[in-house]
Design an enzyme around this catalytic site. Structure first.
Site, short mmCIF file in Angstrom:
data_model
loop_
_atom_site.label_atom_id
_atom_site.label_comp_id
_atom_site.label_asym_id
_atom_site.label_seq_id
_atom_site.Cartn_x
_atom_site.Cartn_y
_atom_site.Cartn_z
N GLU A 175 15.74 12.83 4.08
CA GLU A 175 15.47 12.52 5.48
C GLU A 175 15.87 11.08 5.78
OE1 GLU A 175 11.17 12.25 6.54
OE2 GLU A 175 10.87 13.15 4.57
N ASN A 209 5.83 6.60 -2.04
CA ASN A 209 6.36 7.85 -1.51
C ASN A 209 7.89 7.79 -1.55
OD1 ASN A 209 6.70 10.30 -0.25
ND2 ASN A 209 5.67 9.75 1.66
N CYS A 227 10.19 16.01 3.90
CA CYS A 227 10.06 15.88 2.44
C CYS A 227 10.33 17.19 1.69
CB CYS A 227 8.67 15.37 2.08
SG CYS A 227 8.22 13.88 2.97
N HIS A 249 3.69 17.31 -3.75
CA HIS A 249 4.33 16.23 -2.99
C HIS A 249 3.30 15.12 -2.85
CE1 HIS A 249 6.16 13.86 0.04
NE2 HIS A 249 5.28 14.20 0.96
N1 CAA Z 1 -12.39 0.50 0.16
C1 CAA Z 1 -12.17 1.77 -0.22
N2 CAA Z 1 -11.70 2.73 0.62
C2 CAA Z 1 -11.43 2.37 1.89
C3 CAA Z 1 -11.65 1.05 2.36
C4 CAA Z 1 -12.14 0.09 1.42
N3 CAA Z 1 -12.36 -1.19 1.77
N4 CAA Z 1 -11.30 1.01 3.65
C5 CAA Z 1 -10.89 2.26 4.01
N5 CAA Z 1 -10.97 3.08 2.93
C6 CAA Z 1 -10.61 4.49 2.84
C7 CAA Z 1 -11.03 5.32 4.03
O1 CAA Z 1 -12.39 5.71 3.95
C8 CAA Z 1 -10.06 6.49 3.90
O2 CAA Z 1 -10.47 7.35 2.88
P1 CAA Z 1 -10.90 8.87 3.22
O3 CAA Z 1 -9.72 9.46 3.97
O4 CAA Z 1 -11.09 9.48 1.89
O5 CAA Z 1 -12.10 8.79 4.08
C9 CAA Z 1 -8.79 5.82 3.37
O6 CAA Z 1 -9.19 4.55 2.84
C10 CAA Z 1 -7.75 5.57 4.43
O7 CAA Z 1 -8.35 4.88 5.49
P2 CAA Z 1 -7.99 5.26 7.00
O8 CAA Z 1 -8.13 6.74 7.19
O9 CAA Z 1 -8.72 4.36 7.91
O10 CAA Z 1 -6.46 4.82 6.95
P3 CAA Z 1 -5.41 4.71 8.09
O11 CAA Z 1 -5.79 5.50 9.28
O12 CAA Z 1 -5.16 3.26 8.28
O13 CAA Z 1 -4.11 5.39 7.40
C11 CAA Z 1 -2.93 7.41 6.91
C12 CAA Z 1 -4.17 6.58 6.62
C13 CAA Z 1 -3.05 8.03 8.30
C14 CAA Z 1 -2.83 8.52 5.89
C15 CAA Z 1 -1.67 6.52 6.85
O14 CAA Z 1 -1.52 6.01 5.55
C16 CAA Z 1 -0.40 7.23 7.27
O15 CAA Z 1 -0.10 7.34 8.46
N6 CAA Z 1 0.40 7.69 6.30
C17 CAA Z 1 1.65 8.38 6.57
C18 CAA Z 1 1.41 9.85 6.88
C19 CAA Z 1 1.12 10.62 5.62
O16 CAA Z 1 1.40 10.22 4.53
N7 CAA Z 1 0.56 11.84 5.82
C20 CAA Z 1 0.33 12.72 4.69
C21 CAA Z 1 0.67 14.15 5.02
S1 CAA Z 1 2.32 14.24 5.75
C22 CAA Z 1 3.37 14.24 4.41
O17 CAA Z 1 2.98 14.49 3.31
C23 CAA Z 1 4.81 13.91 4.65
C24 CAA Z 1 5.06 12.54 4.16
O18 CAA Z 1 5.48 12.33 3.04
C25 CAA Z 1 4.78 11.42 5.08
#
Ligand code: CAA
Length: 377
Positions: free
Chosen positions: A88, A290, A120, A245
């Site tokens: 991609e 990733n 992916c 993945h």
């Molecule tokens: N200590 C420990 N843990 C902490 C923390 C701290 N100080 N602060 C936050 N966390 C934890 C949260 O509790 C959360 O854990 P849980 O989900 O288990 O509750 C985790 O850290 C992440 O925190 P947020 O949910 O607040 O994080 P975010 O909203 O800033 O971002 C995300 C998370 C949305 C996944 C982001 O990383 C993202 O957009 N990633 C890209 C999309 C992605 O990878 N999606 C996966 C499926 S799609 C796919 O697989 C295709 C691909 O390759 C992209």
């Protein structure tokens, strides 16, 4: 009526992997973005992000992975009749990435050469097409070169930034010396806007929570199909490893628990399955970040390395949009040699670690020009 000839024994004959020359620990990014390091290391399960220096990208990753896979294959390169690159990170809207790779490898002539896109999932689709091309009889005695290669970059300060990475895995699909791939697999798709990159935009747009739900649902549905009427603990217990993945390692853990819940497993059963069959497959992913299409196959390569012939593993592929597929593989006689482990260990050992200041400069130097344009005149 003529009897069709039996399909040739088919699978992965050799593997080559290439990871980029730069990396940054996610703690360094946390400092830069004012986040708690534990959010990235514990919350997402990340460790390091692979990064590409200026002038190095998906073409270089794909080319070197392919060279390594071809060098380990016993066959003659003139037998390559199909070159498919799943990615991609396309460098052109029309010309396939495979053309850049073919140019650099000197592959031309009676070769079907193309690029496969499905986020992916594209690398898995390319691999399935190569497998089915061989099994259909259309390939004759020819072999395929399949590459999954990507550079995963998000906009600066995007929540996905700590999950960034890059890498390429190449396979020669021929005799199943390294692994056989079962012709039966379990696809699942739904049209969704969980993660997408509009034409002309450099970085993906993501509906994070939706993407997590889509990934988990696809895992549940495909594992249900694999288990079918069997006993889940028994069917999955026969696997040596379950590879996924890896957008970030915590995603995989969430999906495994969702699968376990769907089968009615206890918290202890989920934890035991994850610790024994899944967590050990993600050591290289944590060092790499990733790598989109290559991400699953990096996990599979780690799980296959050193495995005795006949041992089985599952491979869950997920691509946003979304399409998913669960495959099963059986280690072949050359899995135990684990020749591709040198690729990963060598690349990791040679990597230069960048700090936050160097990372900021690197992001500022990102180029938007297309790779490998023909010379003027
Ligand atoms: N200590 C420990 N843990 C902490 C923390 C701290 N100080 N602060 C936050 N966390 C934890 C949260 O509790 C959360 O854990 P849980 O989900 O288990 O509750 C985790 O850290 C992440 O925190 P947020 O949910 O607040 O994080 P975010 O909203 O800033 O971002 C995300 C998370 C949305 C996944 C982001 O990383 C993202 O957009 N990633 C890209 C999309 C992605 O990878 N999606 C996966 C499926 S799609 C796919 O697989 C295709 C691909 O390759 C992209």
């Amino acid at each position: 009526m003529a009897h069709p000839t039996a399909p040739p024994p088919t699978g992965i004959a050799s593997i080559g992997i290439h990871l980029p020359p730069l990396a940054m620990p996610v703690e360094e990014l946390a400092g830069l973005r004012g986040e708690e390091p534990a959010k990235y290391t514990v919350g997402l399960g990340c460790r390091e992000m692979s990064l590409c220096p200026p002038g190095f990208g998906v073409v270089e990753l794909a080319e070197e992975a392919a060279r390594r896979a071809l060098a380990r294959w016993d066959g003659d390169p003139s037998r390559i009749g199909l070159l498919a690159v799943g990615s991609e990170s396309a460098v052109d809207m029309s010309r396939p990435l495979s053309a850049w790779v073919a140019d650099r490898l000197g592959l031309a002539g009676a070769v079907r050469s193309y690029e496969v896109k499905h986020a992916c999932y594209g690398g898995t689709l390319a691999l399935r097409q190569a497998l089915e091309w061989r099994l259909s009889g259309a390939a004759g005695d020819r072999a395929a070169l399949v590459i999954a290669a990507d550079v995963a970059l998000y906009a600066e300060r995007d929540p996905g930034e700590p999950t960034q990475g890059a890498g390429a895995v190449a396979f020669v699909v021929d005799a199943p010396d390294v692994a056989a791939i079962s012709p039966l697999s379990h696809p699942w798709s739904e049209p969704q806007f969980d993660f997408w990159r509009p034409v002309g935009e450099a970085f993906p747009r993501v509906q994070g929570p939706l993407s997590l739900e889509c990934y988990k649902r696809a895992a549940v549905e495909t594992f249900r199909a694999l288990v079918a009427d069997g006993d889940a603990a028994e069917v999955l217990g026969r696997l040596d490893a379950a590879c996924f993945h890896v957008p970030f390692p915590k995603m995989v853990k969430k999906a495994v628990y969702a699968v376990g819940e769907a089968f009615g497993w206890s918290e202890e059963d989920n934890a035991a399955f994850y610790a024994a069959k899944v967590e050990p497959t993600m050591g290289w992913n944590r060092r790499c970040g990733n790598a989109y299409t290559a991400s699953l196959w990096i996990a599979v390569a780690e799980a296959l390395a050193g495995l005795d012939a006949g041992r089985r593993l599952a491979a869950f592929s997920y691509g946003s949009g979304f399409g998913a597929e669960l495959l099963t593989l059986t280690a072949g006689p050359r899995a135990a040699e684990a020749a591709w482990r040198d690729d990963v260990e060598g690349d990791l050992a040679r990597r230069e670690h960048v700090d936050a200041a160097a990372y900021t400069r690197l992001r500022g130097a990102e180029k938007t020009t297309a790779a490998g344009e023909p010379a003027a005149g």
